[in-house]
Structures are given as structure tokens and as C-alpha cells.
Motif scaffolding. Structure first.
Motif, PDB file in Angstrom:
ATOM      1  N   HIS A 219      27.794  19.932 -14.120  1.00  0.00           N
ATOM      2  CA  HIS A 219      28.931  20.148 -13.214  1.00  0.00           C
ATOM      3  C   HIS A 219      29.120  21.654 -13.040  1.00  0.00           C
ATOM      4  N   ASP A 220      30.181  22.070 -12.365  1.00  0.00           N
ATOM      5  CA  ASP A 220      30.375  23.499 -12.079  1.00  0.00           C
ATOM      6  C   ASP A 220      30.232  24.337 -13.346  1.00  0.00           C
ATOM      7  N   PHE A 221      29.465  25.394 -13.234  1.00  0.00           N
ATOM      8  CA  PHE A 221      29.284  26.235 -14.420  1.00  0.00           C
ATOM      9  C   PHE A 221      29.292  27.711 -14.063  1.00  0.00           C
ATOM     10  N   ALA A 222      29.627  28.511 -15.050  1.00  0.00           N
ATOM     11  CA  ALA A 222      29.632  29.964 -14.899  1.00  0.00           C
ATOM     12  C   ALA A 222      28.607  30.549 -15.858  1.00  0.00           C
ATOM     13  N   VAL A 223      27.977  31.624 -15.435  1.00  0.00           N
ATOM     14  CA  VAL A 223      27.014  32.331 -16.286  1.00  0.00           C
ATOM     15  C   VAL A 223      27.617  33.692 -16.614  1.00  0.00           C
ATOM     16  N   ILE A 224      27.727  33.978 -17.903  1.00  0.00           N
ATOM     17  CA  ILE A 224      28.362  35.236 -18.326  1.00  0.00           C
ATOM     18  C   ILE A 224      27.466  35.882 -19.380  1.00  0.00           C
ATOM     19  N   SER A 225      27.216  37.167 -19.228  1.00  0.00           N
ATOM     20  CA  SER A 225      26.455  37.910 -20.234  1.00  0.00           C
ATOM     21  C   SER A 225      27.428  38.610 -21.166  1.00  0.00           C
ATOM     22  N   LEU A 226      27.168  38.527 -22.470  1.00  0.00           N
ATOM     23  CA  LEU A 226      28.037  39.223 -23.430  1.00  0.00           C
ATOM     24  C   LEU A 226      27.571  40.653 -23.706  1.00  0.00           C
ATOM     25  N   SER A 227      26.554  41.106 -22.990  1.00  0.00           N
ATOM     26  CA  SER A 227      26.097  42.481 -23.220  1.00  0.00           C
ATOM     27  C   SER A 227      27.045  43.479 -22.567  1.00  0.00           C
ATOM     28  N   ASP A 228      27.552  44.398 -23.368  1.00  0.00           N
ATOM     29  CA  ASP A 228      28.438  45.422 -22.804  1.00  0.00           C
ATOM     30  C   ASP A 228      27.717  46.770 -22.649  1.00  0.00           C
ATOM     31  N   LEU A 229      26.389  46.716 -22.558  1.00  0.00           N
ATOM     32  CA  LEU A 229      25.639  47.962 -22.317  1.00  0.00           C
ATOM     33  C   LEU A 229      25.951  48.518 -20.930  1.00  0.00           C
ATOM     34  N   LEU A 230      26.039  47.635 -19.947  1.00  0.00           N
ATOM     35  CA  LEU A 230      26.273  48.078 -18.568  1.00  0.00           C
ATOM     36  C   LEU A 230      27.604  47.581 -18.001  1.00  0.00           C
ATOM     37  N   THR A 231      28.294  46.736 -18.746  1.00  0.00           N
ATOM     38  CA  THR A 231      29.564  46.153 -18.277  1.00  0.00           C
ATOM     39  C   THR A 231      30.623  46.376 -19.350  1.00  0.00           C
ATOM     40  N   ASP A 232      31.806  46.824 -18.953  1.00  0.00           N
ATOM     41  CA  ASP A 232      32.866  47.044 -19.948  1.00  0.00           C
ATOM     42  C   ASP A 232      33.271  45.724 -20.604  1.00  0.00           C
ATOM     43  N   TRP A 233      33.549  45.774 -21.902  1.00  0.00           N
ATOM     44  CA  TRP A 233      33.970  44.552 -22.607  1.00  0.00           C
ATOM     45  C   TRP A 233      35.236  43.968 -21.975  1.00  0.00           C
ATOM     46  N   ALA A 234      36.123  44.799 -21.472  1.00  0.00           N
ATOM     47  CA  ALA A 234      37.363  44.296 -20.851  1.00  0.00           C
ATOM     48  C   ALA A 234      37.044  43.375 -19.670  1.00  0.00           C
ATOM     49  N   VAL A 235      36.006  43.701 -18.914  1.00  0.00           N
ATOM     50  CA  VAL A 235      35.606  42.867 -17.764  1.00  0.00           C
ATOM     51  C   VAL A 235      35.009  41.553 -18.270  1.00  0.00           C
ATOM     52  N   ILE A 236      34.184  41.656 -19.303  1.00  0.00           N
ATOM     53  CA  ILE A 236      33.569  40.448 -19.877  1.00  0.00           C
ATOM     54  C   ILE A 236      34.672  39.517 -20.384  1.00  0.00           C
ATOM     55  N   GLU A 237      35.643  40.100 -21.080  1.00  0.00           N
ATOM     56  CA  GLU A 237      36.747  39.312 -21.625  1.00  0.00           C
ATOM     57  C   GLU A 237      37.543  38.619 -20.504  1.00  0.00           C
ATOM     58  N   GLN A 238      37.787  39.357 -19.440  1.00  0.00           N
ATOM     59  CA  GLN A 238      38.527  38.788 -18.304  1.00  0.00           C
ATOM     60  C   GLN A 238      37.764  37.603 -17.684  1.00  0.00           C
ATOM     61  N   ARG A 239      36.450  37.739 -17.580  1.00  0.00           N
ATOM     62  CA  ARG A 239      35.648  36.662 -16.976  1.00  0.00           C
ATOM     63  C   ARG A 239      35.570  35.455 -17.901  1.00  0.00           C
ATOM     64  N   LEU A 240      35.457  35.699 -19.212  1.00  0.00           N
ATOM     65  CA  LEU A 240      35.457  34.584 -20.165  1.00  0.00           C
ATOM     66  C   LEU A 240      36.771  33.819 -20.063  1.00  0.00           C
ATOM     67  N   ASP A 241      37.853  34.560 -20.026  1.00  0.00           N
ATOM     68  CA  ASP A 241      39.181  33.957 -19.961  1.00  0.00           C
ATOM     69  C   ASP A 241      39.337  33.123 -18.691  1.00  0.00           C
ATOM     70  N   ALA A 242      38.912  33.691 -17.562  1.00  0.00           N
ATOM     71  CA  ALA A 242      39.077  33.001 -16.272  1.00  0.00           C
ATOM     72  C   ALA A 242      38.193  31.753 -16.208  1.00  0.00           C
ATOM     73  N   ALA A 243      36.957  31.864 -16.705  1.00  0.00           N
ATOM     74  CA  ALA A 243      36.051  30.707 -16.662  1.00  0.00           C
ATOM     75  C   ALA A 243      36.572  29.590 -17.567  1.00  0.00           C
ATOM     76  N   ALA A 244      37.121  29.969 -18.718  1.00  0.00           N
ATOM     77  CA  ALA A 244      37.670  28.957 -19.630  1.00  0.00           C
ATOM     78  C   ALA A 244      38.915  28.315 -19.013  1.00  0.00           C
ATOM     79  N   ALA A 245      39.767  29.127 -18.397  1.00  0.00           N
ATOM     80  CA  ALA A 245      40.989  28.595 -17.780  1.00  0.00           C
ATOM     81  C   ALA A 245      40.653  27.605 -16.667  1.00  0.00           C
ATOM     82  N   ALA A 246      39.545  27.838 -15.969  1.00  0.00           N
ATOM     83  CA  ALA A 246      39.146  26.949 -14.873  1.00  0.00           C
ATOM     84  C   ALA A 246      38.291  25.779 -15.358  1.00  0.00           C
ATOM     85  N   ASP A 247      38.130  25.659 -16.669  1.00  0.00           N
ATOM     86  CA  ASP A 247      37.346  24.584 -17.296  1.00  0.00           C
ATOM     87  C   ASP A 247      35.901  24.521 -16.799  1.00  0.00           C
ATOM     88  N   PHE A 248      35.315  25.669 -16.508  1.00  0.00           N
ATOM     89  CA  PHE A 248      33.883  25.697 -16.197  1.00  0.00           C
ATOM     90  C   PHE A 248      33.071  25.394 -17.455  1.00  0.00           C
TER      91      PHE A 248
END
Ligand code: SAH
Length: 245
Positions: A126-155
Motif C-alpha cells: 500500500h502507500d509507502f514512503a522512502v526515507i534515508s536516515l543519512s544526515d551527510l547531505l540532509t539535516d537531521w531536523a528535516v529527516i525527523e520532520q519527514r519521519l514524523d509526517a510519514a508516521a502521522a499519515a500511516d504510510f
């Protein structure tokens, strides 16, 4: 016109490669890639010239490939999985403005989200999100926000780069964020070294995920609220038997 072919080689073995990827590698004179991928390809395409670089030398690797193509070589730049998913395709396009004579062709590959899913069962049905936990090129704050949003939407979620030597606790940190919205009973799966020696899977729950072993060759799957274990496999129903649920 000089052509640079960007090739996604799939999870790791020859069987996981598309015919188009195999054709592109067979046609190439020079294969450029991260040394670990080059090691996987050398036995399959022994007659090629290989140019390999270390993991953090991505810009050099892409420039090398563009230079070689500009000089008339038939070049394939390889990545594991799909070359456009947390890989080099975008960077090559960005650098290609300096090489107008080089035409870029992208050959897609089977990405870890689907090759790992196949080993586990049907976790992203079913609907899914792909998220990388690498913060080499992406700020952890952005990763955290995306994890939170994907979990809230039950992806359902496929986590790439769940851990490395320097980021041993990232999966545990991600689990804590996902637990803000998802139940600790949520079914989770791990796919290790798909298509390579050491291939394995494991099932767990979100409440226990912080105890799971994960490294840089692991993809982690988090189910949605309907995901369950069927005959030892992780399955996310599409909803065919909804009335029976
Ligand atoms: N371009 C690749 C992803 C590169 S990011 C693709 O499309 O698959 C690197 C991450 O991909 C790893 O940390 C891991 O999470 C995942 N990955 C790549 N190859 C894998 C494999 N053979 N088995 C399990 N996970 C893999």
C-alpha cells in the motif's frame, strides 16, 4: 554525440539486474563506480576498463565519468539499486552543464525498497514512503520532520541508510519518532545484503526495532496499521478482504 550511460545494477547479483542494464554494461568500454560495486561487476564483465573511487568521492567519480565520455569513451557509471534513488543521477545532471557534448542516458534498476520487500513478503503493498536516515547531505531536523509526517499519515516506510559506524543509534532515534504516531506493535522487517553473500531477513515490531541489528547494507521496513505477519512473511494488505477485518 558522446553518451554517458548511468546504470542501476539492482541489489547486487546478476539475476537482479535488468536486461537493459546488462546490455549497457556489455556495451561500455569503461565502467566507473564506487569500489564495492566495481568488485561485484568485475567477475561478470572482466574485459572492461574500471575506474573506482571511495565512498565519499562522488563528485570526482561523476566528473571522471563525464570527462571520459567527453573524450569519446563509451562510459557506464554504475550504482547499486536504482541510479536515481539516493545515487548519482542527479549529481551527474548538475555537473553535465560543463559537458554540453555529452548526452546522458539513465537505465533504471531494482531499488532496495522493492528487492528487500520481495525477500520479506509484501510489506509495501500500500502507500509507502522512502526515507534515508543519512544526515551527510540532509539535516537531521528535516529527516525527523519527514519521519514524523510519514508516521502521522500511516504510510508504510522503507528506511535507507539506517546505520553506519558513525551513526550507530540513528535507527533507535528514528523508531522513537515513529512511535509518536505508530503503535509499538507495528510489524517491522529488515532486509540484509539483498542479492549478496550474507542475504537475510528479520521480523520485529516497532517497539523492539531499537534492538535490531542494522548496518549500511540493510533496508528497514515499517508497516502501516494493517500490516501483519502471514506465514512468517511481512504483508501489508491492499484491502481486498476489508469487510472481514
Ligand atoms: N541506489 C540504491 C540506494 C543507495 S543508498 C538503491 O536504489 O537501492 C544505500 C542504502 O540502500 C543502504 O544503506 C541500504 O539501506 C540500501 N541498500 C542498497 N543495497 C542494498 C542491499 N543489497 N540490501 C539491502 N539494502 C540495500
Amino acid at each position: 554525440m558522446n553518451v554517458l550511460t548511468l546504470v542501476g545494477m539492482g541489489p547486487g547479483d546478476h539475476a537482479g539486474m535488468t536486461f537493459a542494464a546488462d546490455e549497457a554494461l556489455t556495451a561500455a568500454e569503461v565502467i566507473v563506480g564506487y569500489k564495492r560495486y566495481v568488485q561485484l561487476l568485475q567477475p561478470l564483465y572482466p574485459d572492461k576498463e574500471y575506474v573506482s573511487t571511495g565512498m565519499t568521492r562522488e563528485v570526482d567519480r561523476c566528473r571522471d565519468a563525464l570527462e571520459l565520455a567527453a573524450n569519446g569513451k563509451q562510459v557506464a557509471l554504475v550504482s547499486s539499486g536504482d541510479v536515481g534513488v539516493y545515487a548519482l543521477a542527479g549529481l551527474v545532471y548538475e555537473l553535465s552543464v560543463d559537458y554540453p557534448q555529452v548526452e546522458i542516458v539513465v537505465v533504471p534498476g531494482v531499488t532496495a525498497a522493492t528487492s528487500g520487500a520481495a525477500l520479506l513478503g509484501a510489506p509495501i503493498g500500500h502507500d509507502f514512503a522512502v526515507i534515508s536516515l543519512s544526515d551527510l547531505l540532509t539535516d537531521w531536523a528535516v529527516i525527523e520532520q519527514r519521519l514524523d509526517a510519514a508516521a502521522a499519515a500511516d504510510f508504510c516506510i522503507a528506511l535507507y541508510n539506517p546505520a553506519s559506524h558513525k551513526r550507530a543509534d540513528y535507527l533507535a532515534r528514528a523508531s522513537q519518532i515513529l512511535l509518536r504516531h505508530k503503535s509499538p506493535e507495528t510489524v517491522c522487517g529488515l532486509a540484509y545484503r539483498v542479492g549478496r553473500s550474507g542475504e537475510a531477513t528479520a521480523l520485529t515490531t516497532l517497539g523492539e526495532l531499537h534492538n535490531a541489528t542494522a548496518d549500511m547494507f540493510t533496508t528497514v521496513f515499517i508497516g502501516n496499521r494493517a500490516t501483519r505477519v502471514v506465514n512468517g512473511r511481512m504483508v501489508t494488505p491492499r484491502g481486498y478482504f476489508k469487510s472481514a477485518d
